[in-house]
Design a protein around this motif. Sequence first.
Motif, short mmCIF file in Angstrom:
data_model
loop_
_atom_site.label_atom_id
_atom_site.label_comp_id
_atom_site.label_asym_id
_atom_site.label_seq_id
_atom_site.Cartn_x
_atom_site.Cartn_y
_atom_site.Cartn_z
N GLY A 1 -16.02 33.25 -21.66
CA GLY A 1 -17.02 32.29 -21.22
C GLY A 1 -16.56 31.35 -20.13
O GLY A 1 -17.32 30.49 -19.67
N ALA A 2 -15.31 31.52 -19.66
CA ALA A 2 -14.76 30.60 -18.66
C ALA A 2 -15.53 30.64 -17.35
O ALA A 2 -15.64 29.63 -16.65
CB ALA A 2 -13.28 30.91 -18.42
N ASP A 3 -16.08 31.83 -17.03
CA ASP A 3 -16.80 31.95 -15.76
C ASP A 3 -18.07 31.11 -15.72
O ASP A 3 -18.62 30.84 -14.65
CB ASP A 3 -17.13 33.42 -15.48
CG ASP A 3 -17.93 34.07 -16.60
OD1 ASP A 3 -17.81 33.62 -17.76
OD2 ASP A 3 -18.68 35.01 -16.32
N LEU B 1 2.01 20.87 -22.89
CA LEU B 1 1.41 21.57 -24.03
C LEU B 1 0.16 22.32 -23.60
O LEU B 1 -0.07 23.47 -24.02
CB LEU B 1 1.06 20.56 -25.13
CG LEU B 1 2.22 19.78 -25.75
CD1 LEU B 1 1.70 18.77 -26.77
CD2 LEU B 1 3.22 20.73 -26.41
N LEU B 2 -0.65 21.70 -22.75
CA LEU B 2 -1.88 22.34 -22.28
C LEU B 2 -1.56 23.53 -21.37
O LEU B 2 -2.23 24.56 -21.43
CB LEU B 2 -2.75 21.32 -21.56
CG LEU B 2 -3.37 20.24 -22.47
CD1 LEU B 2 -3.86 19.06 -21.65
CD2 LEU B 2 -4.50 20.83 -23.30
N TYR C 1 -10.86 21.17 -20.86
CA TYR C 1 -11.06 20.64 -22.22
C TYR C 1 -11.03 21.75 -23.26
O TYR C 1 -10.64 21.53 -24.41
CB TYR C 1 -12.39 19.88 -22.29
CG TYR C 1 -12.44 18.65 -21.41
CD1 TYR C 1 -11.35 17.78 -21.35
CD2 TYR C 1 -13.56 18.35 -20.66
CE1 TYR C 1 -11.37 16.65 -20.54
CE2 TYR C 1 -13.59 17.21 -19.84
CZ TYR C 1 -12.50 16.39 -19.79
OH TYR C 1 -12.53 15.27 -18.99
N ALA C 2 -11.46 22.96 -22.86
CA ALA C 2 -11.44 24.10 -23.81
C ALA C 2 -10.02 24.43 -24.26
O ALA C 2 -9.82 24.95 -25.37
CB ALA C 2 -12.08 25.32 -23.16
N LEU C 3 -9.04 24.15 -23.42
CA LEU C 3 -7.65 24.43 -23.79
C LEU C 3 -7.19 23.58 -24.96
O LEU C 3 -6.29 23.99 -25.71
CB LEU C 3 -6.72 24.17 -22.59
CG LEU C 3 -6.87 25.11 -21.39
CD1 LEU C 3 -6.02 24.61 -20.23
CD2 LEU C 3 -6.49 26.54 -21.76
N ALA C 4 -7.79 22.41 -25.13
CA ALA C 4 -7.37 21.50 -26.21
C ALA C 4 -8.07 21.78 -27.53
O ALA C 4 -7.74 21.19 -28.54
CB ALA C 4 -7.64 20.06 -25.78
N ILE D 1 -8.08 10.44 -24.17
CA ILE D 1 -6.76 10.89 -23.71
C ILE D 1 -6.91 12.03 -22.70
O ILE D 1 -6.29 12.04 -21.63
CB ILE D 1 -5.90 11.34 -24.91
CG1 ILE D 1 -5.56 10.13 -25.79
CG2 ILE D 1 -4.63 12.03 -24.43
CD1 ILE D 1 -4.89 10.48 -27.10
N LEU D 2 -7.76 12.99 -23.03
CA LEU D 2 -7.93 14.16 -22.15
C LEU D 2 -8.55 13.80 -20.82
O LEU D 2 -8.18 14.37 -19.78
CB LEU D 2 -8.78 15.22 -22.86
CG LEU D 2 -8.11 15.95 -24.02
CD1 LEU D 2 -9.09 16.92 -24.68
CD2 LEU D 2 -6.86 16.71 -23.56
N VAL D 3 -9.49 12.87 -20.83
CA VAL D 3 -10.10 12.44 -19.57
C VAL D 3 -9.03 11.84 -18.65
O VAL D 3 -8.94 12.18 -17.46
CB VAL D 3 -11.22 11.41 -19.81
CG1 VAL D 3 -11.61 10.71 -18.50
CG2 VAL D 3 -12.44 12.09 -20.41
#
Length: 225
Positions: free
Chosen positions: A210-212, A57-58, A221-224, A14-16
């Motif tokens: 760690g986003a950098d 939502l994201l 993907y980290a948001l999910a 779904i995320l892809v």
Amino acid sequence: MLDVKGMRFPLEIILVCVRWYAAYPLSCRHLEEMMEERAVTVDHSTVSRWVVRFLPLLEKIFRKYKRPVGGSWRMDETYIKVKGVWKYLYRAVDRDGKTIDFLLTAKRDKGAAKRFFDKAMQASDIPEKITMDKNGANKAAIDEINANREISMMVRQVKYLNNIVEQDHRAVKRITKPMLGFKSFQSAKNILTGIELMHMIRKGQMMMEGADKMSFAEQFYALAE
């Protein structure tokens, strides 16, 4: 974690699809074909439902990690076609080009401009100055806001100074072009929210730990999670 309970497909698939749709100039039919090549059979209408459901939502999650923006704003609106009728996407960036906020509206008038400014100023600090074109409705909205403030925001109505936000519109239009217009105002609103989300991530506006060190895709993907 996003709730995918009862869905036939795992969250990863779904995320892809959602990311590709909002990040690149692709239609849902393109994604149906691309997933088929990867041995995943999913109908384009299903992808469309995922997009409309999950992108807002994201983006809401992203707001918790959004970097602060500068105090000098560039504001403008651009046209978006919904059911064959032009609607208006209000947008603002700071002088470094970072997205401040956005709002899709049915009309282009003082009321719409004020709703946009109220939304933007609630999410970010009050700006010191705002640059805009010579649209009288936008100026009237700021004048009304300034009338209730002890310290007024400076307003500059100089078109060439607004090149930053006008150029920034192109990143959004590049993604919406293959969509050939939106079928409803709500779906347009949800999808544009996701497109703006992707644009902000690309501009380095995510402040998660760690986003950098993460790629653009990894940040999304980290948001999910």
